[in-house]
Scaffold this active site. Structure first.
Site, PDB file in Angstrom:
ATOM      1  N   LYS A   1       1.867   2.538  -6.853  1.00 22.52           N
ATOM      2  CA  LYS A   1       2.250   1.778  -5.557  1.00 22.52           C
ATOM      3  C   LYS A   1       3.018   0.538  -6.142  1.00 22.52           C
ATOM      4  O   LYS A   1       4.025   0.365  -5.586  1.00 22.52           O
ATOM      5  CB  LYS A   1       1.080   1.534  -4.892  1.00 22.52           C
ATOM      6  CG  LYS A   1       0.328   2.729  -4.099  1.00 22.52           C
ATOM      7  CD  LYS A   1      -1.178   2.534  -3.678  1.00 22.52           C
ATOM      8  CE  LYS A   1      -1.589   3.770  -2.789  1.00 22.52           C
ATOM      9  NZ  LYS A   1      -2.798   3.564  -2.482  1.00 22.52           N
TER      10      LYS A   1
ATOM     11  N   GLN B   1      -7.854  -0.602  -2.282  1.00 17.75           N
ATOM     12  CA  GLN B   1      -7.752   0.860  -2.797  1.00 17.75           C
ATOM     13  C   GLN B   1      -9.281   1.406  -2.718  1.00 17.75           C
ATOM     14  O   GLN B   1     -10.317   0.643  -3.118  1.00 17.75           O
ATOM     15  CB  GLN B   1      -7.410   0.812  -4.302  1.00 17.75           C
ATOM     16  CG  GLN B   1      -7.191   2.109  -4.743  1.00 17.75           C
ATOM     17  CD  GLN B   1      -6.314   3.077  -4.255  1.00 17.75           C
ATOM     18  OE1 GLN B   1      -5.034   2.609  -3.908  1.00 17.75           O
ATOM     19  NE2 GLN B   1      -6.577   4.200  -3.930  1.00 17.75           N
TER      20      GLN B   1
ATOM     21  N   ASP C   1      -2.207   0.527   5.439  1.00 20.82           N
ATOM     22  CA  ASP C   1      -2.774   1.749   5.009  1.00 20.82           C
ATOM     23  C   ASP C   1      -3.063   2.641   6.261  1.00 20.82           C
ATOM     24  O   ASP C   1      -3.486   3.704   6.574  1.00 20.82           O
ATOM     25  CB  ASP C   1      -4.117   1.742   4.283  1.00 20.82           C
ATOM     26  CG  ASP C   1      -3.810   2.050   3.001  1.00 20.82           C
ATOM     27  OD1 ASP C   1      -2.964   2.824   2.604  1.00 20.82           O
ATOM     28  OD2 ASP C   1      -4.802   1.788   1.970  1.00 20.82           O
TER      29      ASP C   1
END
Ligand code: NAD
Length: 293
Positions: free
Chosen positions: A52, A96, A119
């Site tokens: 990412k 994460q 997200d």
């Protein structure tokens, strides 16, 4: 059979985002800034976060990685999230997953400011998506929608079967496929670990989206001739012939299903690469304040 190539599609989308970002910044817009929080040292999470961050660099975003030891307490992590919520330079950030067992993922997700939740896991973004309001769509479902759209797959009136009902893949996917949009307008069946007659139901799918996390579970006898098969699964299986000691497998037995499917995504090289595009798209939207003006 046509291969839906995540490598090709993700490279196109990244170059589009890169161009749009350059245009936005040249016009005086703020350089998009994505931050990532990584807790602990899980091998797969390290790989995902590194990729990412690398993608941000490639397309002209600023990125920040904040790493914490697995022993961080839930309250300490919430404090770090609040600091990012308050940091005007950070447009969007992710935590994460998975987190260590002593930390509630739900509490952490709810602590993220929905305006920065690139997200798309915060209940406000999930709720807005369900209502068809502008929202950050979570990265994997976003990537799958782009694959269908860019491959010119007709979805209206089709039967879509989603295997898996997780919050991050199966559930949002089922909502997006039934909405009144393109791609969308499917009749959707969502299957899970307690579904009876899974194989019979899967065989009625025009579009089969598989996200259950069991390597090569879906064999040719689960698939109707000509169906579109989207394989979300990523499972590491031991493979002594590889330097890493493992190989990546999808949830679909590719070789035999490919002979029957009309379209199919490979693993690796499929949905996984598209997921990053969803995150980058959301971050650009955050910098431009498109969802929450
Ligand atoms: P999860 O474990 O949260 O959910 C799995 C779902 O599958 C559950 O809803 C469960 O009910 C269902 N399931 C389990 N066994 C089943 C069975 N025998 N029959 C029918 N349904 C069954 O998993 P997840 O987070 O949704 O991830 C699924 C897979 O997708 C994993 O391999 C994961 O690594 C992968 N994944 C890939 C990406 C990507 O970018 N490609 C993103 C997220 C997850």
């Amino acid at each position: 059979m046509k291969l839906i190539d995540g490598k090709v599609l993700s490279a196109i989308i990244k170059s589009e985002i890169k161009e749009e970002t350059a245009h936005w910044v040249a016009g005086g817009g703020k350089q998009p800034h994505l931050a990532a929080i990584l807790v602990g040292a899980d091998g797969a999470s390290e790989t995902y976060v590194a990729s990412k961050i690398r993608s941000c660099e490639e397309i002209g975003f600023k990125s920040t990685l904040r790493r914490f030891d697995a022993s961080i307490t839930e309250d300490q992590l919430i404090d770090e999230i609040e600091a990012l919520n308050d940091d005007d330079d950070v447009d969007g950030f992710i935590v994460q997953l998975p987190l260590p067992a002593h930390i509630s993922e739900n509490r952490v997700m709810e602590a993220i400011d929905p305006k920065k939740d690139v997200d798309g896991f915060h209940p406000v973004n999930v709720g807005r998506m369900c209502k068809g309001l502008p929202a950050y769509i979570s990265a994997t479902p976003f990537g799958i929608i782009e694959m269908l759209k860019r491959s010119g797959i007709e979805t209206a009136g089709k039967h879509c079967v989603v295997i898996g009902r997780s919050q991050i893949v199966g559930l949002p996917m089922s909502i997006l496929m039934q909405r009144n949009d393109n791609p969308g307008n499917c009749t959707v069946t969502i299957c899970h670990s307690r579904t009876v007659n899974l194989k019979e139901i899967a065989r009625t799918a025009d579009i089969l989206i598989v996200a259950l996390g069991r390597a090569e579970f879906v064999t040719a006898d689960y698939v109707k001739e000509g169906a579109v098969v989207i394989d979300v699964g990523i499972t590491r299986v031991a493979d002594p012939s590889k330097k890493s000691g493992f190989a990546i497998r999808g949830d679909v037995k590719f070789d035999e299903v490919a002979l029957k499917a009309g379209f199919i995504t490979p693993v690796p090289g499929g949905v996984g690469l598209m997921t990053i595009c969803g995150l980058l798209t959301n971050t650009l939207k955050a910098a431009r304040k498109e969802i929450y003006p």
